[in-house]
Design a protein around this motif. Sequence first.
Motif, short mmCIF file in Angstrom:
data_model
loop_
_atom_site.label_atom_id
_atom_site.label_comp_id
_atom_site.label_asym_id
_atom_site.label_seq_id
_atom_site.Cartn_x
_atom_site.Cartn_y
_atom_site.Cartn_z
N TYR A 171 0.82 -1.22 0.00
CA TYR A 171 0.00 0.00 0.00
C TYR A 171 0.86 1.28 0.00
N ASN A 172 2.16 1.13 -0.20
CA ASN A 172 3.07 2.29 -0.28
C ASN A 172 2.92 3.20 0.95
N GLN A 173 3.05 2.59 2.13
CA GLN A 173 2.94 3.35 3.37
C GLN A 173 4.32 3.58 3.97
N VAL A 174 4.37 4.54 4.89
CA VAL A 174 5.54 4.73 5.73
C VAL A 174 5.09 4.62 7.18
N ALA A 175 6.00 4.25 8.05
CA ALA A 175 5.64 4.04 9.45
C ALA A 175 6.82 4.40 10.33
N LEU A 176 6.51 4.69 11.59
CA LEU A 176 7.52 4.96 12.61
C LEU A 176 7.06 4.26 13.88
N VAL A 177 7.86 3.34 14.39
CA VAL A 177 7.47 2.58 15.57
C VAL A 177 7.61 3.41 16.83
N ALA A 178 8.72 4.16 16.95
CA ALA A 178 8.93 4.96 18.17
C ALA A 178 9.92 6.07 17.88
N ILE A 179 9.81 7.13 18.67
CA ILE A 179 10.75 8.24 18.61
C ILE A 179 11.10 8.64 20.03
N ASN A 180 12.35 8.95 20.26
CA ASN A 180 12.82 9.34 21.58
C ASN A 180 13.60 10.63 21.45
N ILE A 181 13.32 11.58 22.34
CA ILE A 181 13.99 12.90 22.31
C ILE A 181 14.80 13.03 23.59
N ILE A 182 16.05 13.35 23.45
CA ILE A 182 16.94 13.55 24.59
C ILE A 182 17.54 14.95 24.48
N GLY A 183 17.46 15.71 25.55
CA GLY A 183 17.97 17.08 25.52
C GLY A 183 18.11 17.67 26.91
N ASP A 184 18.44 18.98 26.93
CA ASP A 184 18.61 19.75 28.17
C ASP A 184 17.54 20.83 28.22
N PRO A 185 17.08 21.20 29.43
CA PRO A 185 16.19 22.36 29.52
C PRO A 185 16.92 23.62 29.06
N SER A 226 22.06 8.82 30.29
CA SER A 226 21.83 7.61 31.05
C SER A 226 21.27 6.51 30.15
N PRO A 227 21.71 5.26 30.38
CA PRO A 227 21.11 4.14 29.62
C PRO A 227 19.61 4.00 29.87
N LEU A 228 19.13 4.50 31.02
CA LEU A 228 17.70 4.42 31.30
C LEU A 228 16.90 5.37 30.42
N ASP A 229 17.56 6.32 29.79
CA ASP A 229 16.89 7.24 28.89
C ASP A 229 16.91 6.74 27.45
N GLN A 239 0.64 4.84 30.32
CA GLN A 239 0.59 6.30 30.30
C GLN A 239 1.53 6.82 29.22
N PRO A 240 1.20 7.96 28.63
CA PRO A 240 2.08 8.50 27.59
C PRO A 240 3.36 9.04 28.19
N LEU A 241 4.31 9.31 27.31
CA LEU A 241 5.60 9.82 27.75
C LEU A 241 5.48 11.16 28.43
N ALA A 242 4.44 11.92 28.11
CA ALA A 242 4.30 13.25 28.70
C ALA A 242 4.06 13.21 30.19
N ARG A 243 3.75 12.03 30.73
CA ARG A 243 3.46 11.94 32.15
C ARG A 243 4.46 11.04 32.88
N SER A 244 5.48 10.63 32.21
CA SER A 244 6.51 9.84 32.90
C SER A 244 7.86 10.18 32.28
N GLY A 245 8.81 10.37 33.10
CA GLY A 245 10.13 10.72 32.61
C GLY A 245 11.18 10.00 33.40
N SER A 246 12.38 10.44 33.24
CA SER A 246 13.51 9.84 33.95
C SER A 246 14.29 10.94 34.60
N PRO A 247 15.05 10.64 35.62
CA PRO A 247 15.85 11.67 36.28
C PRO A 247 16.84 12.28 35.32
N CYS A 248 17.19 13.50 35.63
CA CYS A 248 18.15 14.19 34.76
C CYS A 248 19.54 13.59 34.91
N HIS A 249 19.89 13.19 36.14
CA HIS A 249 21.24 12.70 36.39
C HIS A 249 21.14 11.27 36.91
#
Length: 915
Positions: free
Chosen positions: A140-154, A195-198, A307-317
Amino acid sequence: MPHKIGFVVVSSSGHEDGFSARELMIHAPTVSGWRSPRFCQFPQEIVLQMVERCRIRKLQLLAHQYMISSKIEFYISESLPEYFAPYQAERFRRLGYVSLCDNEKTGCKARELKSVYVDAVGQFLKLIFHQNHVNKYNIYNQVALVAINIIGDPADFSDESNTASQEKLIDHYLGHNSEDPALEGTYARKSDYISPLDDLAFDMYQDPEVAQIIRKLDERKREAVQKERYDYAKKLKQAIADLQKVGERLGRYEVEKRCAVEKEDYDLAKEKKQQMEQYRSEVYEQLELHSLLDAELMRRPFDLPLQPLARSGSPCHQKPMPSLPQLEERGTENQFAEPFLQEKPSSYSLTISPQHSAVDPLLPTTDPHPKINAESLPYDERPLPAIRKHCGEAVVEPEMSNADISDSRRGGMLGEPEPLTEKALREASSAVDVLGETLVAGAYSKTWSYREDALLALYKKLMEMPVGTPKEDLKNTLRASVFLIRRAIKDIVTSVFQASLKLLKMIITLYIPKHKLSKLETAHCVERTIPVLLTRTGDSSARLRVAAANFIQEMALFKEVKSLQIIPSYLVQPLKANSSVHLAMSQMGLLARLLKDLGTGSSGFTIDNVMKFSVSALEHRVYEVRETAVRIILDMYRQHQASILEYLPPDDSNTRKNILYKTIFEGFAKIDGRPTDAEMRARRKAATEEAEKQKKEEIKALQGQLAALKDIQAEVQVGNIQGGKAAPAEALGIPDEHYLDNLCIFCGERSESFTEEGLDLHYWKHCLMLTRCDHCKQVVEISSLTEHLLTECDKKDGFGKCYRCSEAVFKEELPRHIKNKDCNPAKPEKLANRCPLCHENFSPGEEAWKAHLMGPAGCTMNLRKTHILQKAPALQPGKSSAVAASGPSGSKAGSKIPTPKGGLSKSSSRTHAKR
């Protein structure tokens, strides 16, 4: 320090039912991800809003295995354009793009985990997906994305109110406050540490509840380190490592449960749910005994929706964690995960996602650390877990060990394998008649665990067959078993392959001897399986290659197989030109090892077949194969010596131009104890250098002797002048100080070529008054040769003097010489001179020596005398006598000219003193 940034999906250009872009907000093993509509218009776009304005450091994309976009562009913005109007698109700033692999090399069975390193500030991220890669699966000539992860600093805010609100937002979504003392841990000063947890792989392979507990325990570990409670920190570290494996196992259980629900197999789904609860409670109870968990962490959120990623995160350090265990280490912890993760018989192994394609210079990418990702999609897709590695590495395959498989599973297969297809039923009809359709269906199943269970069940069945069973039934069962073993040997799953080897070994060593079957049955087992086993020695997986080669070697040494001499005949088959490198190397290695174990007696190996195979292998394109062939030929030569040479070309200079044959023939020389060409060249070089050294020493010694002779001649001249005799120099009209220049003081010849070196050559080869001793190689006057042999020669002890002829004769021959009386008696010295060359007596006096040795009617045995006796013009009679007078006197003064290795002889000094 960079950490995972939560986000929400603001908009997308479209999606297929059940595959909304909002799925990207959840990271868990069972997520489906986003998928574009069927036959959509390109480009497709997704806009994400991050929970805070931040500086993005890293993006991670997990692509679909066959719905792959050819290129993904990235844009960032500080604010969201109203209505997303095209003319306002400039508010988004383009970062660059990445190109995704088309997965053709993996047959569209792998997913690419792409890590992109960027440095951009903003709160909105837009992804634009371009035309898909075309393949037979993406109809069907589709494109897909299983997951995306964003890592950054405030990002920093100038407005204080904005800063306060952002801090609250961070606290709300990441679940910690910025004043947490644990943030002052070891890695607080490493601004680029992630962090590997991120990492995306952590959440995609972990049970959500366990992932939350791991993060909490990691916080406690950092706090314990800060308070120097190292024993407690050590326990937490071990608990985190154990929980990672637990979370991965629970994640697979969840995948199996979801699969069962989609197939409407609710009994299996209920069983998996109970299994998860039981396993979870056991692990939590064990950890609670170590006071690692409390009531807060023991809450059971697995009953709640993810729960979505917007409501769960990981420690900064966070402290670094050990890398996730490889699938080989945990593949057997789950009994039923693989059925859901399979789509085709070739889908049992994890394949390598291809190398990254070209990337925009503004958006550099690097290869991430290898991470294993598992996630599920609807049952009709049956996705595979993927591992990101460099191209060219071997396929990673799940393994199983007996210790990891429960007794209940060994007792019988839970559930039923899929029915046999018509093709399989026709192919295995004879085996079905003997073993039953259920067992054969398990051996043909697309699920590797069913295939393995079928082999183990067959193993148990054969072991339990009673001794009194009819021979015909035993033979039929054996042949049906060999049929399934042959198929299982080709299996790409290591545990199935090893189960087939175990079953084959049992049949040969236990089943056949127990029931006293004939050698024909053993030969049938070997002949049907050895070609396939040899093929597996060329497998791309090193583990499978080694296992296959070791089993072939072991099987060849079975007493039941050794006498058949079947395996050696396969190993000496000529190597095919198009055979793989691994296959050729394995065959050569097996041949070398089995030759040492079996020899060339009654083993199937003969001098003829081994040497023909080895000589042909010398032409193989692979260096290791040629090297092994050389080693085999040398081993054969140690045992059979000359008979090996018949199979090799002659040992000549043309053959030795080939480095392999040169190595072989030099190896033969070492085995025989003969010096090799290199050693002979070294010896010749050393001998040449020694000869040159001796020659220089001889020349130096001779020059010193010539100087001494000149001094003696000068003394003689002074004596003549004082006695009233005319000096020869005056008689010839030559100044006294130059009389001896260019003059041979023995034969009287004068020549311009008689320089110091010229005289040396003249004395050494041409002077008719001198000769070289055949025994010590010294140059002596012919007149004193007898005295030299008796008193000064290195071999003087071997000579004796004949009382009749007064000449030197070998002591061994002296009695016969005296007895025969053949020699010419010598006259007294005052009456005649005695020539040691022609053994004749002639006139006494020194002038008579010159006439005898140099005159045309003189000595016939003087080999130096030629038809040209003097090259210089003839001297006048008066001058000739003067030269003659000086010559012999000079010659007597130096009665012997030593070779360059000798010095001035004693006889020379003694004669001079006498005169």
